[in-house]
Every structure is written in structure tokens, then in C-alpha cells.
Design an enzyme around this catalytic site. Structure first.
Site, PDB file in Angstrom:
ATOM      1  N   SER A 141      44.595  10.368 -65.691  1.00  0.00           N
ATOM      2  CA  SER A 141      44.214   9.895 -67.021  1.00  0.00           C
ATOM      3  C   SER A 141      44.217   8.384 -66.994  1.00  0.00           C
ATOM      4  CB  SER A 141      45.208  10.392 -68.081  1.00  0.00           C
ATOM      5  OG  SER A 141      45.056   9.695 -69.306  1.00  0.00           O
ATOM      6  N   TYR A 154      53.945  11.235 -70.916  1.00  0.00           N
ATOM      7  CA  TYR A 154      52.572  11.488 -70.486  1.00  0.00           C
ATOM      8  C   TYR A 154      52.114  10.423 -69.497  1.00  0.00           C
ATOM      9  CZ  TYR A 154      47.559  12.512 -70.910  1.00  0.00           C
ATOM     10  OH  TYR A 154      46.250  12.838 -70.646  1.00  0.00           O
TER      11      TYR A 154
END
Length: 252
Positions: A141, A154
Site C-alpha cells: 500500500s 496498517y
């Protein structure tokens, strides 16, 4: 067809990027094993693929569980005879700063996003070594290359995916195995849509997410699937240890 006669496993394939990738890969000639904790979801994707003449196998699996991941790889190899591409796409988003993130939520984020990629690679690599090569494609990501507010666990998990990918690329260079990653920005998926709709003002929340990208919009699952297809194809045969950042300029 860019993936004719290739055997592919995609995790998190019941919706979003996983589903879009599965359908695109199948249209490009791949036989696709679809893994997800959502059993009915992957069965539905498999049915859609079979309707347009593709070949698919639906596998219910929790990718944070070692036995499930081993069974997933074994099932795909048993059904298709080989494994050319493993797309470790599954993941979740735990929100919060370090102070706000409970230990159990931290562990859940790491297990579902990072440990799952490690497990998939661990069981896929011996198969790929025996057959002379393959591709390990890991979903990172933009959060793995830059800090995002309220996403401590995350960001850590996605940065770990990038580090894992680079290490595998170095360890298995020369064996025919490539390891690459995708680093999307803010993508329109059911997961993101759920977070937007749960906000007090969904319209303002959507506008806030769109504004993070200089291009001024959210990305689509189809755009990420197209990038995954490129990395899985022979056109990307000189790419290993790195990845594609597809973020509408967010990390710039």
C-alpha cells in the site's frame, strides 16, 4: 492472452481488488484458485468466471491460519498441476494511533496482512522451485511507503510486506522466482465504502478521501487489477524486488 495456461492463486478474492483481478486474470487465460474467508463470495466469483468460459476453484480459507494456507496451496496445485502466480491480496485496515490500537487489534492486523503473505510465500516457494519459477505478488500500500494518520498498525503491516518482498527477491534471485508488490493509494472497494458510509457525513468523508490524491479522485479496483496483470505477465519479467505505486500522486 497474457496468462494463457498459467495457474494463479488469489487471496481475498471475494470482493474488491481480489475479485477484479480474478476475473481479469481468467479472461487473460489463467486458471484461478480463489481463496477467501467468505466462502459464498468466492463461490459466486468462481461461478461468474465459469459463465464466461474460464476455469476457477473456490477455496474457503483464513489466510492468517497456517494450516488453511497450506491447504489452499495444496488444493490449487492438486487441481491445476502447478502454481505460476501467488497473489497475496488479502488484508484488513485497523484504524488508530499506537495509543489507540489495542494489542489484539495490532495482532489481527499483522496476522491478516503480513503473516498471511509470509505463509503464502512459504508454501508456494517449494512448488515454484520444483517447476523452475513463478511469481510472488504481494499487496502492499502507499501506507507502506509513507506515514498515514490514524493507521499505525496498517502502515507497519504494509511496510513489512514491502520488506518481505524485497528479502524474498534477493534470496531467490536466479531460481526463476520473482517477488514484486503493488502499492495502491485510496481505492474504491467495499471495505472503503463501508468506512465512508459509516461516517457522520458520508459525502464529506468521500470528498476527504478523494482529496488525498492530487488527481482528485479515488482509484478503481479494475485499475489495480490491470497493474497486477502487468506484473504477472511476461512483459514484467525483468522486475523483481520492487513494485508499482498506483496512488493518483498521493505519495508525491
Amino acid at each position: 492472452m497474457k496468462l494463457r495456461d498459467r495457474s494463479v492463486v488469489i487471496t481475498g478474492a471475494a470482493q474488491g481488488i481480489g475479485r477484479a483481478s480474478a476475473e481479469l486474470f481468467a479472461r487473460e487465460g489463467a486458471t484461478v484458485a480463489l481463496a477467501d474467508i467468505n466462502a459464498e463470495g468466492v463461490r459466486e466469483v468462481a461461478r461468474r468466471i465459469e459463465e464466461f468460459g474460464g476455469r476457477a476453484l473456490a477455496i474457503e480459507a483464513d489466510v492468517s491460519v497456517e494450516a488453511d494456507v497450506r491447504r489452499m496451496i495444496d488444493a490449487a496445485v492438486s487441481a491445476f498441476g502447478r502454481l505460476d502466480v501467488l497473489f497475496n491480496n488479502a488484508g484488513i485496515v485497523v484504524q488508530g494511533t499506537v495509543e489507540e490500537t489495542a494489542h489484539a487489534e495490532w495482532e489481527r492486523q499483522i496476522a491478516t496482512t503480513l503473516t498471511s503473505a509470509y505463509l503464502g510465500c512459504r508454501f508456494a516457494i517449494p512448488v515454484m522451485l520444483r517447476q523452475g519459477g513463478g511469481l510472488l505478488l504481494n499487496m502492499a500500500s502507499v501506507a507502506g511507503v509513507m506515514g498515514l494518520p490514524n493507521r499505525a498498525a496498517y502502515c507497519a503491516a504494509k511496510a513489512g510486506v514491502i520488506g518481505l518482498t524485497r528479502a524474498i527477491a534477493v534470496d531467490y534471485a536466479g531460481t526463476g522466482i520473482r517477488a514484486v508488490y503493488l502499492a495502491p493509494g485510496t481505492i474504491e472497494t467495499p471495505s472503503l465504502s463501508g468506512r465512508i458510509e459509516s461516517a457522520a457525513d458520508p459525502g464529506a468523508e468521500r470528498a476527504k478521501y478523494a482529496a488525498r490524491q492530487p488527481l482528485g479522485r479515488l482509484g478503481s479496483a479494475d485499475e489495480i487489477a490491470a497493474a497486477a496483470l502487468y506484473l504477472a505477465s511476461d512483459e514484467a519479467s525483468f522486475i523483481t524486488g520492487s513494485g508499482l505505486v498506483i496512488d493518483g500522486g498521493m505519495s508525491v
